[in-house]
Structure formats: structure tokens, C-alpha cells
Design an enzyme around this catalytic site. Structure first.
Site, PDB file in Angstrom:
ATOM      1  N   ASP A   1       0.633  -1.331  -0.099  1.00 19.77           N
ATOM      2  CA  ASP A   1      -0.121   0.049   0.096  1.00 19.77           C
ATOM      3  C   ASP A   1       0.702   1.244   0.056  1.00 19.77           C
ATOM      4  OD1 ASP A   1      -1.898   2.026   0.392  1.00 19.77           O
ATOM      5  OD2 ASP A   1      -2.951   0.860   2.015  1.00 19.77           O
TER       6      ASP A   1
ATOM      7  N   ASP B   1     -10.522   3.922  -1.325  1.00 18.15           N
ATOM      8  CA  ASP B   1     -11.267   3.036  -0.646  1.00 18.15           C
ATOM      9  C   ASP B   1     -12.592   3.184  -0.470  1.00 18.15           C
ATOM     10  OD1 ASP B   1      -8.662   2.803   0.422  1.00 18.15           O
ATOM     11  OD2 ASP B   1      -9.030   3.357   2.625  1.00 18.15           O
TER      12      ASP B   1
HETATM   13  C1  GLA Z   1      -5.415   2.291   2.827  1.00 19.35           C
HETATM   14  C2  GLA Z   1      -5.873   1.023   1.820  1.00 19.35           C
HETATM   15  C3  GLA Z   1      -7.104   0.183   2.752  1.00 19.35           C
HETATM   16  C4  GLA Z   1      -6.479  -0.271   3.817  1.00 19.35           C
HETATM   17  C5  GLA Z   1      -5.787   0.919   4.806  1.00 19.35           C
HETATM   18  C6  GLA Z   1      -4.931   0.377   5.941  1.00 19.35           C
HETATM   19  O1  GLA Z   1      -6.556   3.232   3.130  1.00 19.35           O
HETATM   20  O2  GLA Z   1      -6.521   1.674   0.751  1.00 19.35           O
HETATM   21  O3  GLA Z   1      -7.492  -0.676   1.784  1.00 19.35           O
HETATM   22  O4  GLA Z   1      -5.479  -1.297   3.529  1.00 19.35           O
HETATM   23  O5  GLA Z   1      -4.989   1.568   3.952  1.00 19.35           O
HETATM   24  O6  GLA Z   1      -4.480   1.558   6.734  1.00 19.35           O
END
Ligand code: GLA
Length: 511
Positions: A275, A335
Site C-alpha cells: 500500500d 477506499d
Molecule cells: C489504505 C488502503 C485500505 C487499507 C488501509 C489500511 O487506506 O486503501 O484498503 O489497507 O490503507 O491502513
């Protein structure tokens, strides 16, 4: 005369004293210049650090504040009475908002009050002086030259499994992961095709003296946990960031990419979600491909098949280079949230990316929210259908131990899963749209087609498709309604589906 000389003498002595005091930094008491650190121990044993690197000139304060994965530049300061300032800070990332941090020097402590997101609860921490330079932004490591990372042979169909984040976020722990694995088997989800049990953010503690990543209190023994998940016939995934920190402010893989890949392999990890988050403080978007390639290469070197999931929210046209860095899937959006609005905005926006999906490399419109409670079952059927039309990864994001039979029926609809998992791996596309009605079509292996009739509107709607528009010469010989689980006899030139508000009718047809 005597008095005058006496007072001149006193003045000189006082000046000397002040000079001496200043050298000893006593007179700095009212100056915030320096490096400051506030630590907060969290319940999982990790320590959250807020660093301030401040320079005061008169009543003007400049420098940076770093919190979790963000380094904020101080853009302005406003004095707020004695030894107190409001600092206006900005992360400098595209569209980032200015935020205010209030600091106040009290004795040798710096009180720091902030609210890093408008809706976040205010945070109050007390910082102390640390050595000059401590907590400064790490230097940018050089990025490798681009090359093609060979395909790892994994994810021939979109990955299916469960991920901890949508439901549990920071509450994920060893017991919860074991429970998810147990429930995946007991509920029949494993038999329906779900395979990966993925731990998302917040499992990390810090690094040991050799730089090896250590899990926090919530995960006492990662190897034992992986063994347990494997003993259930399932696979296990983990999460990291190419930056120094993850999105939730936990330790990332920056500068430890190969070492972490080795650790994951030694634990028995089968899947890595990587990520971007904290990497944005170090690298530019132009560096992304090289940065992801670095981990793609590392994973290739550790002698264990590990699915590589890219999470950088669909920036820099990742679908064009995702496979080149060894990626098996890449997020195409920000997200998802458990709402009709969020789910449909994401799902119905994926049409143009269809050419980029195929066996081994998938567009990832984010994990499922099915069963998390803020959509109706009808809406969750739409979620499941749309993701399957999109050949999207099916990563359940709910509490597998406590799911209604309706949720389970949606997640384990084998007719719909078979569409998602179709071996040809061709992502579906929008065939037609009229107002809030949409028809999507997906070509399947062996000449079949999936057709989904979506009603995004507030009233039941009749949605019609002409067989000729769906690429069929006449009414298909075989047709099945995938939510009614019924074979249909169809005649005539077209099919008319009556679709409830926010619902779907999904067919599999074969000429
Ligand atoms: C980001 C990702 C999410 C999750 C969070 C965890 O927002 O897009 O899917 O993994 O981080 O902190």
C-alpha cells in the site's frame, strides 16, 4: 559617580550572566527551536510518534511536523499569547488541506494539540526535546531502472478470500484471523472458492537490531498463525507499504524490501498487499513503477509463490504497468465504504479498464462490503454481481463468524462466483444505459455470456436487452437466472427483466 559605576558594573554582570545562561540554553526556555518527540503507546504495544522539527525567529515558527506517515510543512505561524503558536501545516500532496496545530511551551515540555482530519477526535500530546535531526524525513533511496518482472504464475482467476480491514481495521489480531479461517471453512465459503485469509494494516511493531520486522502484541507468532491457516487448507496474506510507514502509521518496508520478503516467505505468507501511503512522503508518483518493481523483484527472489497486490488507489495508470512489476492485481480506486453510494460510484466506473484485466493480473475495485450492515441485501447482491461482472477479486470484508444466512448466500452464490472466476478472465463491459438502468455483459469461456441488468433507480424497473445487441443471433438455447438459480426458457428477440430498486437480475446464456 560611585552609584553610576556600580550600576554600570551591575549591568555588565547581568549581561554576562544572560550570555552565560543563553549559552547553557536557559534563555531558550521561551524558544521552541529544536527537535521534539511525543510518544503514545498503543494497546497493541506499538508506539505512535509525533515529531516536530521547529525553528523560531522572533515570533515566526517554521519547520516540519511528522505524524504517522505524513510529513507536514509549516506554512505559517500565529502567536497565541506567551510561548504559544498556531501552526498552519500542509502535507504538500495534491489537493491536501491546510491544518492547524496548536503548540505551547510549558517549562521544558511542548504541548501539541492537533486534529489531522476534520472529523478525527482532537489529539493532545506532550513532546520533549530530542537530538537534532531525530525524526527527520528519511533520505530518498535511489529507485531501480525499469525492467519486466516475470509473471509468477499465480492468480489465474481473480483472488478470492477475506481481508480484515473493512470490518476490523486496527482490531485485527491472531485470534480473529484464526476465527476467520475457521469460519471460512465451517460456513462453506472455502468450498465455494474462497482461499486467502489476509491480514491488513496494524500487525507491525518495529524492527529488531538486524532490521527484521516484528509483529506487535496482537500477533505473538506469525509462523504459527500461518501454519494454522495452512492446516485449514487455506492461504494467508499480509500487508505492508513501500514507504517508511503504512496508512495507519505502522512500520513499512522502506529500505527493507528484500529483507521483508524473506521474512514473509519464512513465515509462510502467500499474498502481499503493498500500500503506497507513506511512500508519498518520499517518492513522487513518477517513481511508483520502479518502487513497486523493487518489491516485485524481491518477492521473486525468496523462493515462495506470493500473490502481489498493488494498492495505490489507481494512480499513474497502474493498469498499464501493473503486470510489468509482477503485480497480480492493482487497486483502481480509493477506499470503498459500506454504502450504496460508494459501492456504485466505484463499481459502475470501471468500464474503461476492461482491456487491462486478464489471467494473472486483475483490476481491483477494492474489497467487498457485503454483510457489513449499511446496505440492504438487495444492494449487496448488486455489489456481488457487479464485482463478478468486473472479474474483480472477491475479498470478503465482513465478520465471517457472525454473518446472516442472507449474507452467506450472497457471498457463496456459486452461479455468480463462476462468472467472476471464468477462466477466460475477460472483464465485463457496459452494453447499454438508459437513465438509471444499465446492462452489462461479459464474454465467458466456451462462448457463453453473462448479462447483468442493474437498476440504480428508486423504483422497480423493466430493463430490456435485444439478443442481437448482446451479440447473439437469436434467443439463447441455454439461459439461467443466477440469483433465482433457475434455468429459463427464453424465446423472441429480447429479454425483459423486472429489476427491483437497487437490485440486479443476472443471467448466464449460451447460444
Ligand atoms: C489504505 C488502503 C485500505 C487499507 C488501509 C489500511 O487506506 O486503501 O484498503 O489497507 O490503507 O491502513
Amino acid at each position: 559617580m560611585v552609584t553610576q559605576r556600580y550600576s554600570e558594573d551591575l549591568l555588565r554582570k547581568t549581561q554576562l550572566l544572560i550570555l552565560l545562561a543563553c549559552t547553557l540554553q536557559v534563555c531558550m526556555a521561551a524558544d521552541v527551536t529544536g527537535n521534539w518527540l511525543a510518544t503514545e503507546e498503543q494497546s497493541d504495544g506499538t508506539v505512535r510518534r509525533t515529531y516536530l522539527d521547529l525553528k523560531q525567529e522572533g515570533s515566526n515558527v517554521t519547520g516540519t511536523v511528522s505524524l504517522r506517515y505524513n510529513y507536514f510543512d509549516i506554512k505559517g505561524s500565529t502567536p497565541q499569547g506567551a510561548d504559544a503558536y498556531t501552526l498552519t501545516v500542509n502535507s504538500g500532496r495534491p489537493n491536501a488541506r491546510d491544518m492547524n496545530i496548536n503548540i505551547k511551551l510549558v517549562g521544558d515540555e511542548l504541548q501539541v494539540d492537533s486534529r489531522f482530519r476534520p472529523n478525527a477526535p482532537p489529539s493532545h500530546v506532550v513532546a520533549h526535546r530530542v537530538a537534532a535531526g531525530e525524526g527527520a524525513k528519511p533520505a530518498r533511496l535511489p529507485v531501480p531502472e525499469l525492467h519486466k518482472v516475470p509473471y509468477n504464475g499465480l492468480a489465474k482467476t481473480p483472488p478470492m478470500g477475506w481481508n480484515s480491514w473493512n470490518k476490523f481495521a486496527g482490531k485485527v489480531d491472531d485470534a480473529g484471523v484464526r476465527a476467520a479461517a475457521d469460519a471460512m471453512v465451517a460456513s462453506g465459503m472455502k468450498d465455494a472458492g474462497y482461499q486467502y485469509i489476509n491480514i491488513d494494516d496494524t500487525w507491525q511493531l518495529d524492527r529488531d537490531a538486524q532490521g527484521n520486522i516484528r509483529p506487535n502484541k496482537k500477533f505473538p507468532d506469525m509462523k504459527a498463525l500461518a501454519d494454522y491457516v495452512h492446516s485449514k487448507g487455506l492461504k494467508i496474506g499480509i500487508y505492508s507499504s513501500p514507504g517508511p510507514n503504512t496508512c495507519a502509521g505502522y512500520e513499512g518496508s522502506y529500505g527493507h524490501e528484500l529483507q521483508d520478503a524473506r521474512t514473509y516467505a519464512a513465515w509462510g505468507i502467500d499474498y502481499l498487499k503493498y500500500d503506497w501511503c507513506g511512500a508519498s512522503n518520499i517518492y513522487k508518483d513518477e517513481d511508483m513503477q520502479a518502487v513497486y518493481q523493487k518489491m516485485g523483484d524481491a518477492l521473486r527472489q525468496v523462493g515462495r509463490p506470493i500473490v502481489f497486490s498493488l494498492c495505490q488507489y489507481g494512480r499513474s495508470d497502474v493498469w498499464k504497468w501493473g503486470p510489468d512489476v509482477g503485480g497480480n492485481l492493482w487497486r483502481t480506486t480509493g477506499d470503498i465504504r459500506d454504502s450504496w453510494d460508494s459501492m456504485t460510484k466505484i463499481g459502475f466506473n470501471q468500464n474503461d479498464l476492461a482491456p487491462y484485466a486478464g489471467p494473472g493480473h486483475w483490476n481491483d475495485p477494492d474489497m467487498l462490503e457485503i454483510g457489513n450492515g449499511h446496505m440492504t441485501d438487495t444492494e449487496y447482491q448488486t455489489h456481488m454481481s457487479l464485482w463478478s461482472m468486473l472479474a474483480a477479486p472477491l475479498l470478503a470484508g465482513n465478520d465471517l463468524q457472525n454473518q446472516t444466512k442472507e449474507t452467506l448466500a450472497i457471498l457463496t452464490n456459486r452461479d455468480v462466483i463462476a462468472i467472476d472466476q471464468d477462466a477466460a478472465g475477460k472483464q465485463g463491459k457496459r452494453l447499454s444505459q438508459s437513465g438509471e438502468s444499465e446492462v452489462w455483459i461479459r464474454d465467458l469461456s466456451n462462448g457463453g455470456k453473462a448479462i447483468a441488468f442493474f437498476n440504480r433507480g428508486g423504483q422497480t424497473a423493466d430493463i430490456t436487452v435485444k439478443w442481437s445487441d448482446a451479440g447473439l443471433k437469436s434467443a439463447p438455447k441455454k439461459a439461467r437466472d443466477l440469483w433465482l438459480h433457475q434455468d429459463l426458457k427464453v424465446k423472441g428477440d429480447e429479454y425483459k427483466a423486472s429489476v427491483p430498486s437497487h437490485g440486479v437480475v443476472m443471467l448466464r446464456v449460451h447460444a
